[in-house]
Structures are given as C-alpha cells and as structure tokens.
Design a protein around this motif. Structure first.
Motif, PDB file in Angstrom:
ATOM      1  N   UNK A 259       0.834  -1.204   0.000  1.00 65.20           N
ATOM      2  CA  UNK A 259       0.000   0.000   0.000  1.00 65.20           C
ATOM      3  C   UNK A 259       0.869   1.256   0.000  1.00 65.20           C
ATOM      4  N   UNK A 260       1.946   1.239   0.766  1.00 65.36           N
ATOM      5  CA  UNK A 260       2.869   2.384   0.759  1.00 65.36           C
ATOM      6  C   UNK A 260       3.443   2.592  -0.646  1.00 65.36           C
ATOM      7  N   UNK A 261       3.767   1.514  -1.304  1.00 65.47           N
ATOM      8  CA  UNK A 261       4.282   1.592  -2.678  1.00 65.47           C
ATOM      9  C   UNK A 261       3.226   2.204  -3.595  1.00 65.47           C
ATOM     10  N   UNK A 262       1.971   1.809  -3.393  1.00 61.81           N
ATOM     11  CA  UNK A 262       0.877   2.347  -4.214  1.00 61.81           C
ATOM     12  C   UNK A 262       0.709   3.851  -3.988  1.00 61.81           C
ATOM     13  N   UNK A 263       0.765   4.274  -2.726  1.00 56.57           N
ATOM     14  CA  UNK A 263       0.651   5.703  -2.410  1.00 56.57           C
ATOM     15  C   UNK A 263       1.789   6.482  -3.074  1.00 56.57           C
ATOM     16  N   UNK A 264       2.980   5.929  -3.007  1.00 61.16           N
ATOM     17  CA  UNK A 264       4.146   6.574  -3.607  1.00 61.16           C
ATOM     18  C   UNK A 264       3.966   6.731  -5.122  1.00 61.16           C
ATOM     19  N   UNK A 265       3.496   5.674  -5.781  1.00 60.27           N
ATOM     20  CA  UNK A 265       3.261   5.731  -7.228  1.00 60.27           C
ATOM     21  C   UNK A 265       2.228   6.791  -7.595  1.00 60.27           C
ATOM     22  N   UNK A 266       1.215   6.938  -6.738  1.00 57.52           N
ATOM     23  CA  UNK A 266       0.152   7.902  -7.007  1.00 57.52           C
ATOM     24  C   UNK A 266       0.517   9.312  -6.548  1.00 57.52           C
ATOM     25  N   UNK A 267       1.646   9.445  -5.861  1.00 53.69           N
ATOM     26  CA  UNK A 267       2.052  10.755  -5.355  1.00 53.69           C
ATOM     27  C   UNK A 267       1.198  11.237  -4.204  1.00 53.69           C
ATOM     28  N   UNK A 268       0.614  10.310  -3.461  1.00 54.57           N
ATOM     29  CA  UNK A 268      -0.266  10.649  -2.339  1.00 54.57           C
ATOM     30  C   UNK A 268       0.442  10.390  -1.017  1.00 54.57           C
ATOM     31  N   UNK A 269       0.149  11.225  -0.024  1.00 52.31           N
ATOM     32  CA  UNK A 269       0.658  10.960   1.324  1.00 52.31           C
ATOM     33  C   UNK A 269       0.000   9.692   1.841  1.00 52.31           C
ATOM     34  N   UNK A 270       0.764   8.864   2.526  1.00 53.29           N
ATOM     35  CA  UNK A 270       0.244   7.585   3.006  1.00 53.29           C
ATOM     36  C   UNK A 270      -0.455   7.756   4.356  1.00 53.29           C
ATOM     37  N   UNK A 271      -1.734   7.420   4.459  1.00 54.17           N
ATOM     38  CA  UNK A 271      -2.450   7.557   5.729  1.00 54.17           C
ATOM     39  C   UNK A 271      -1.964   6.589   6.800  1.00 54.17           C
ATOM     40  N   UNK A 272      -1.216   5.569   6.422  1.00 52.57           N
ATOM     41  CA  UNK A 272      -0.706   4.622   7.419  1.00 52.57           C
ATOM     42  C   UNK A 272       0.248   5.306   8.379  1.00 52.57           C
ATOM     43  N   UNK A 273       0.936   6.358   7.904  1.00 52.25           N
ATOM     44  CA  UNK A 273       1.823   7.105   8.788  1.00 52.25           C
ATOM     45  C   UNK A 273       1.032   7.729   9.926  1.00 52.25           C
ATOM     46  N   UNK A 274      -0.163   8.205   9.638  1.00 54.41           N
ATOM     47  CA  UNK A 274      -1.030   8.795  10.664  1.00 54.41           C
ATOM     48  C   UNK A 274      -1.547   7.732  11.632  1.00 54.41           C
ATOM     49  N   UNK A 275      -1.903   6.557  11.120  1.00 52.99           N
ATOM     50  CA  UNK A 275      -2.374   5.475  11.994  1.00 52.99           C
ATOM     51  C   UNK A 275      -1.271   5.057  12.955  1.00 52.99           C
ATOM     52  N   UNK A 276      -0.076   4.851  12.423  1.00 53.48           N
ATOM     53  CA  UNK A 276       1.031   4.380  13.244  1.00 53.48           C
ATOM     54  C   UNK A 276       1.511   5.454  14.199  1.00 53.48           C
ATOM     55  N   UNK A 277       1.465   6.727  13.783  1.00 55.52           N
ATOM     56  CA  UNK A 277       1.852   7.828  14.662  1.00 55.52           C
ATOM     57  C   UNK A 277       0.909   7.938  15.856  1.00 55.52           C
ATOM     58  N   UNK A 278      -0.375   7.797  15.621  1.00 56.59           N
ATOM     59  CA  UNK A 278      -1.361   7.855  16.699  1.00 56.59           C
ATOM     60  C   UNK A 278      -1.191   6.673  17.651  1.00 56.59           C
ATOM     61  N   UNK A 279      -0.833   5.520  17.092  1.00 53.91           N
ATOM     62  CA  UNK A 279      -0.619   4.325  17.909  1.00 53.91           C
ATOM     63  C   UNK A 279       0.588   4.510  18.823  1.00 53.91           C
ATOM     64  N   UNK A 280       1.680   5.076  18.301  1.00 56.99           N
ATOM     65  CA  UNK A 280       2.870   5.333  19.113  1.00 56.99           C
ATOM     66  C   UNK A 280       2.576   6.320  20.227  1.00 56.99           C
ATOM     67  N   UNK A 281       1.803   7.371  19.917  1.00 53.93           N
ATOM     68  CA  UNK A 281       1.439   8.367  20.930  1.00 53.93           C
ATOM     69  C   UNK A 281       0.602   7.739  22.031  1.00 53.93           C
ATOM     70  N   UNK A 282      -0.312   6.856  21.678  1.00 55.58           N
ATOM     71  CA  UNK A 282      -1.173   6.203  22.668  1.00 55.58           C
ATOM     72  C   UNK A 282      -0.337   5.309  23.596  1.00 55.58           C
ATOM     73  N   UNK A 283       0.653   4.634  23.050  1.00 52.59           N
ATOM     74  CA  UNK A 283       1.519   3.773  23.869  1.00 52.59           C
ATOM     75  C   UNK A 283       2.379   4.599  24.823  1.00 52.59           C
ATOM     76  N   UNK A 284       2.823   5.769  24.378  1.00 55.63           N
ATOM     77  CA  UNK A 284       3.696   6.619  25.183  1.00 55.63           C
ATOM     78  C   UNK A 284       2.942   7.270  26.340  1.00 55.63           C
ATOM     79  N   UNK A 285       1.634   7.457  26.173  1.00 54.80           N
ATOM     80  CA  UNK A 285       0.842   8.147  27.210  1.00 54.80           C
ATOM     81  C   UNK A 285       0.534   7.261  28.397  1.00 54.80           C
TER      82      UNK A 285
END
Length: 96
Positions: free
Chosen positions: A70-96
């Motif tokens: 999916x990341x490869x697909x986003x890159x090909x389409x020139x779109x920001x990958x929403x998975x970065x937002x999912x994983x970033x929110x997950x890391x923040x939740x673990x840190x809290x």
C-alpha cells in the motif's frame, strides 16, 4: 492534515482474488467494501475503515505485506500515506 485521509488511495493493492470468506487475498476487503470505500469522505469515515482493515489484516498475518504494498501504491500515485497517521497515533497512545 485531514486531506491525507480525503485523498488516500483505495486500500486495494491489485491482487483481487476473493477466496477468504469472500474477502480479497490482498487487502481483505469484500466486494461491497471496495465499492463503499469510494464513497467514504474525509478522516471521520476513512480512518475507522483503515482501522477495521488493519485489524482484519493483522488477524490473517497479512498486515506487513499489505502495508508495504500500500505504501508503494501511495508513492506511485504521489499521495501521502495515511498509514503514517495510523502508526503515529498508535505510538502516541503507547507513550501516554
């Protein structure tokens, strides 16, 4: 940042073989879910869809493969990958 979700490409990674209980082997979506994704608008609707899909992919031990494709697909389409937002929110939740 909400535009990342609004412009997120479909979770389909182009495998499209429906064998797992009517779910695609590549993305784990059903045919109706693939059609529904196109109508989802913005973060409020798309983020929960991606969360549901992640749970499904992890349960089938397919998250790593799918997320890489999916990341490869986003890159090909020139779109920001929403998975970065999912994983970033997950890391923040673990840190809290």
């Amino acid at each position: 940042m909400a535009k990342i979700w609004a412009k997120a490409p479909s979770p389909c990674i182009g495998v499209c073989k429906f064998r797992d209980e009517g779910r695609c082997l590549g993305c784990q979506m059903t045919k109706p879910e693939k059609k529904r994704f196109k109508r989802l608008k913005g973060k409020a609707e798309r983020r929960p869809f991606f969360l549901m899909l992640r749970e499904r992919l992890e349960a089938r031990d397919r998250w790593n493969y799918w997320s890489r494709m999916y990341r490869r697909r986003c890159l090909k389409k020139g779109a920001d990958c929403p998975l970065d937002k999912l994983e970033g929110a997950e890391r923040e939740a673990r840190a809290a």
